[in-house]
Design an enzyme around this catalytic site. Structure first.
Site, mmCIF file in Angstrom:
data_model
loop_
_atom_site.group_PDB
_atom_site.id
_atom_site.type_symbol
_atom_site.label_atom_id
_atom_site.label_comp_id
_atom_site.label_asym_id
_atom_site.label_seq_id
_atom_site.Cartn_x
_atom_site.Cartn_y
_atom_site.Cartn_z
ATOM 1 N N ARG A 116 -6.655 -1.448 -7.937
ATOM 2 C CA ARG A 116 -7.088 -0.210 -7.291
ATOM 3 C C ARG A 116 -6.289 0.956 -7.835
ATOM 4 N NH1 ARG A 116 -5.422 -0.287 -2.272
ATOM 5 N NH2 ARG A 116 -6.586 1.585 -1.777
ATOM 6 N N LYS A 181 2.463 -9.530 -1.169
ATOM 7 C CA LYS A 181 1.072 -9.448 -1.622
ATOM 8 C C LYS A 181 0.649 -10.726 -2.355
ATOM 9 C CE LYS A 181 -2.152 -6.480 -4.107
ATOM 10 N NZ LYS A 181 -2.533 -5.114 -4.419
ATOM 11 N N ARG A 316 7.238 2.775 5.933
ATOM 12 C CA ARG A 316 8.544 3.444 5.953
ATOM 13 C C ARG A 316 9.496 2.641 6.825
ATOM 14 N NH1 ARG A 316 7.749 9.177 4.846
ATOM 15 N NH2 ARG A 316 9.474 9.704 6.186
HETATM 16 C C1 BTN Z 1 -5.531 -4.460 -6.360
HETATM 17 O O1 BTN Z 1 -4.839 -5.075 -5.550
HETATM 18 O O2 BTN Z 1 -5.170 -3.380 -6.844
HETATM 19 C C2 BTN Z 1 -6.866 -5.048 -6.759
HETATM 20 C C3 BTN Z 1 -6.717 -6.140 -7.779
HETATM 21 C C4 BTN Z 1 -8.061 -6.704 -8.204
HETATM 22 C C5 BTN Z 1 -7.939 -7.653 -9.373
HETATM 23 C C6 BTN Z 1 -9.229 -8.348 -9.678
HETATM 24 S S1 BTN Z 1 -9.015 -9.705 -10.795
HETATM 25 C C7 BTN Z 1 -10.743 -9.853 -10.969
HETATM 26 C C8 BTN Z 1 -11.304 -8.451 -11.036
HETATM 27 N N1 BTN Z 1 -11.264 -7.932 -12.387
HETATM 28 C C9 BTN Z 1 -10.422 -6.905 -12.523
HETATM 29 O O3 BTN Z 1 -10.185 -6.296 -13.570
HETATM 30 N N2 BTN Z 1 -9.864 -6.634 -11.325
HETATM 31 C C10 BTN Z 1 -10.347 -7.504 -10.281
#
Ligand code: BTN
Length: 319
Positions: A116, A181, A316
């Site tokens: 993201r 995570k 925080r």
């Molecule tokens: C995040 O936490 O920022 C989201 C991560 C999402 C990763 C997945 S792996 C499969 C799909 N292909 C990508 O390039 N990204 C998502």
């Protein structure tokens, strides 16, 4: 080559050459090409090659066998790739699925995995799960803004069933175990006005990817964890994980235009990692007090309750 070595047994150069129909020198070259994928091969002179850690490779048949009928019948195409830049990009740049059908892409390794907000996503070869599911809505569903949240809940359901882990969701859709995570979700949309809308839901799970995930894009300030560590045991097979996630995400996409977000809200609220914590949501500082029926994060500030539609939230320290 990888399929032959995946069992973790020692294979002589001669046997590999014969199986692959190439020379022994070519076998050596192929082994060297594995290094950038983070695959370590032990080479013993005169004895052969062996993967330092065996890997269970993804297998399209294993993934699809036993899928429920509504999902199986609507599966237009499933690609299992050894390497790709990003499974999300693969589906977004390819043909849209026909209405009522979905497409799936999985990869053992992503050279340009995306997270993201422009972040990257790492998945060492065979140690994570990189899965994308593509679907076309005939017109933009009413609750489109909350689709990414519902996808987090759907993925959590599948993972909880398979692992029994107490998985929480850090709004909007990060999958957490014990404050770390475990995985993330990237939903990308290509829409034409209010007309058809191509949605790709990408899920990345750390399966047995540590020790080095903390401090990488797969982590947040509180760190990262993988399934193997969180379970303290052998994680479920990646094929079983892929199967369960496809079932859950395809089910979500198939019903979302009619049913919307309402069937996911209660579970999201219950799994809410931020609830009661002091947060900073892109500058809005206060206490997270829940998630609205529309999926917005509710933050109580000195000036009242703010509704956060999108963004990044950091936690925080208590003051
Ligand atoms: C995040 O936490 O920022 C989201 C991560 C999402 C990763 C997945 S792996 C499969 C799909 N292909 C990508 O390039 N990204 C998502």
């Amino acid at each position: 080559m990888l399929r032959l070595l995946a069992d973790g047994e020692r294979h002589s150069g001669e046997a590999l050459a014969a199986e692959l129909g190439i020379s022994r020198a070519a076998v050596w070259k192929q082994v060297q090409r594995l290094a950038p994928l983070d695959v370590s091969v032990d080479v013993v002179r005169g004895k052969g090659y062996r993967l330092r850690r065996p890997v269970e490779l993804l297998d399209a048949d294993e993934i699809t066998v036993g899928l429920g009928k509504p999902v199986r019948n609507a599966l237009e195409r499933l690609d299992v790739l050894e390497e790709i830049d990003s499974t999300n990009s693969f589906l977004l740049s390819g043909p849209k699925p026909a209405l009522g059908y979905f497409r799936v892409c999985l990869a053992e390794y992503q050279s340009g995995g995306r997270g993201r907000r422009g972040r990257t996503w790492l998945a060492p070869f065979g140690r994570g799960l990189c899965l994308s599911v593509g679907w076309q809505f005939a017109s933009q569903p009413q609750d489109l803004a909350a689709l990414a949240l519902a996808a987090g809940v759907a993925a959590r359901r599948a993972l909880v069933t398979l692992t029994g882990l107490p998985i929480q969701i850090k709004w909007p859709n990060d999958l957490f175990v014990d404050g770390k995570k475990l995985g993330g979700i990237l939903v990308e949309l290509a829409a034409e006005g209010h007309g058809p809308c191509h949605a790709v839901v990408g899920v990345g799970i750390n399966v047995s990817a540590t020790p080095k995930l903390t401090g990488t894009p797969n982590a947040w300030a509180g760190g990262a964890v993988d399934l193997a560590t969180a379970m303290g045991a052998q994680p479920p097979s990646r094929n079983a994980l892929a199967h369960a996630l496809i079932e859950a995400l395809a089910g979500l996409l198939q019903s979302y235009a009619d049913d919307g977000f309402s069937g996911y809200h209660a579970e999201l609220a219950e799994a809410d990692f931020l609830q009661g914590r002091r947060v900073d949501a892109d500058g809005v500082v206060g206490t997270a007090i829940g998630i609205g029926a529309d999926g917005m994060l509710l933050v109580e500030t000195n000036a009242g309750v703010s509704k956060i539609l999108a963004g990044d939230v950091s936690v925080r320290p208590e003051s």
